[in-house]
Write a protein that holds these residues in place. Sequence first.
Motif, PDB file in Angstrom:
ATOM      1  N   GLU A 199      47.825-113.816   0.689  1.00 59.74           N
ATOM      2  CA  GLU A 199      47.575-114.392   2.010  1.00 59.74           C
ATOM      3  C   GLU A 199      48.699-114.046   2.989  1.00 59.74           C
ATOM      4  O   GLU A 199      48.463-113.718   4.163  1.00 59.74           O
ATOM      5  CB  GLU A 199      47.427-115.915   1.890  1.00 59.74           C
ATOM      6  CG  GLU A 199      46.203-116.364   1.117  1.00 59.74           C
ATOM      7  CD  GLU A 199      44.916-115.930   1.807  1.00 59.74           C
ATOM      8  OE1 GLU A 199      44.909-115.825   3.057  1.00 59.74           O
ATOM      9  OE2 GLU A 199      43.925-115.669   1.089  1.00 59.74           O
ATOM     10  N   LYS A 202      48.146-110.550   4.047  1.00 59.59           N
ATOM     11  CA  LYS A 202      47.067-110.463   5.041  1.00 59.59           C
ATOM     12  C   LYS A 202      47.550-110.940   6.411  1.00 59.59           C
ATOM     13  O   LYS A 202      47.237-110.341   7.446  1.00 59.59           O
ATOM     14  CB  LYS A 202      45.869-111.292   4.578  1.00 59.59           C
ATOM     15  CG  LYS A 202      45.138-110.701   3.380  1.00 59.59           C
ATOM     16  CD  LYS A 202      43.949-111.564   3.010  1.00 59.59           C
ATOM     17  CE  LYS A 202      43.192-110.984   1.807  1.00 59.59           C
ATOM     18  NZ  LYS A 202      42.048-111.829   1.428  1.00 59.59           N
ATOM     19  N   GLN A 205      49.640-108.336   7.903  1.00 63.48           N
ATOM     20  CA  GLN A 205      48.798-107.233   8.369  1.00 63.48           C
ATOM     21  C   GLN A 205      48.120-107.578   9.685  1.00 63.48           C
ATOM     22  O   GLN A 205      48.061-106.738  10.610  1.00 63.48           O
ATOM     23  CB  GLN A 205      47.744-106.915   7.294  1.00 63.48           C
ATOM     24  CG  GLN A 205      46.896-105.698   7.599  1.00 63.48           C
ATOM     25  CD  GLN A 205      47.684-104.413   7.574  1.00 63.48           C
ATOM     26  OE1 GLN A 205      48.689-104.331   6.876  1.00 63.48           O
ATOM     27  NE2 GLN A 205      47.257-103.440   8.347  1.00 63.48           N
ATOM     28  N   GLU A 206      47.651-108.819   9.783  1.00 64.40           N
ATOM     29  CA  GLU A 206      47.027-109.256  11.041  1.00 64.40           C
ATOM     30  C   GLU A 206      48.051-109.266  12.182  1.00 64.40           C
ATOM     31  O   GLU A 206      47.750-108.859  13.314  1.00 64.40           O
ATOM     32  CB  GLU A 206      46.418-110.650  10.860  1.00 64.40           C
ATOM     33  CG  GLU A 206      45.237-110.709   9.905  1.00 64.40           C
ATOM     34  CD  GLU A 206      44.031-109.950  10.469  1.00 64.40           C
ATOM     35  OE1 GLU A 206      43.938-109.828  11.701  1.00 64.40           O
ATOM     36  OE2 GLU A 206      43.208-109.467   9.663  1.00 64.40           O
TER      37      GLU A 206
END
Length: 406
Positions: A199, A202, A205-206
């Motif tokens: 998480e 992620k 990355q976002e």
Amino acid sequence: MTLQPRCEDVETAEGVALTVTGVAQVKIMTEKELLAVACEQFLGKNVQDIKNVVLQTLEGHLRSILGTLTVEQIYQDRDQFAKLVREVAAPDVGRMGIEILSFTIKDVYDKVDYLSSLGKTQTAVVQRDADIGVAEAERDAGIREAECKKEMLDVKFMADTKIADSKRAFELQKSAFSEEVNIKTAEAQLAYELQGAREQQKIRQEEIEIEVVQRKKQIDVEAQEILRTDKELIATVRRPAEAEAHRIQQIAEGEKVKQVLLAQAEAEKIRKIGEAEAAVIEAMGKAEAERMKLKAEAYQKYGDAAKMALVLEALPQIAAKIAAPLTKVDEIVVLSGDNSKVTSEVNRLLAELPASVHALTGVDLSKVCACPAAAVGLPGQPIGQAQAEWSWALEPHGISHPCRYP
């Protein structure tokens, strides 16, 4: 002598800048040959000069060896590093009669926290091993505790086999359940941590994608601002400058055409004036040439008579030049008595005039006929054509030629 060689910010084999301080104990060799070498090298120098020479030699070798080793080799095995420096430097200082008794590394540090980072890594490894050891010890303790309990229950319930068997089966089943629960709990914890890491990855990355989008938007805004600025410059600077340049060009071209036309008109004017003046000069030259030609022909034809005519034409001018001073005289009074000679003097002057003219011009006035007809003939010769041409002037006066004209 105690020396402290020091090398600051020397790059190792890996390019890390280290500052190394060492401590060396050196002395003058006492062997006869080596002592003679030391005397040759240092005779006349004080102890401080000797220290400086040896110190610079040691620092040079220390610096060269630092460039061949890694940080780990220098920091973790200082004795080997010091031994290597001593072995390399000993021959050089030995040739100066100096002996290295000992050489140790006193301090090694850097300004970029490289060594502290190595310590943190080692500390983390030790902490990890300690945690593993604690976990393994706790596991072994739990196992041993379970075994003790099992033995206790076996002894306690020896009489009652069935109860003991049931109790044992119960404990075994309970242990199995506990082990399974622990395994599941560990797996769940590990899965939780792995999921948390995923998480976080992620989310990062976002965040990166959001930063990329924001950067693209910023680039678009900057591009639009550049276009707006460019258009503003074109509207406020370039277009007015082009219009002003066009206006100046048109004015310059008009002025150029004006100057060309004025120059052409002036040239045409000069050409016309020149042609007119040339025509006038040509006509005057032709007329003068014709006059001179006719005059020359007349002089050639009439010879002495022509020369006489020129002399007679020049006499009034000569007389005017001679009498010019008298023009400034308002009145002349002639006083004469009984013995006045004015009349005789005037007669004398008139009598001498032909001789003066003959002396000046070579013309004898006493032989000249003064009649108009004689101007075109020779004195004492028949008039011929000349008499016929002048008959209209002589007949009204009842005068006949030759030479009776007053």
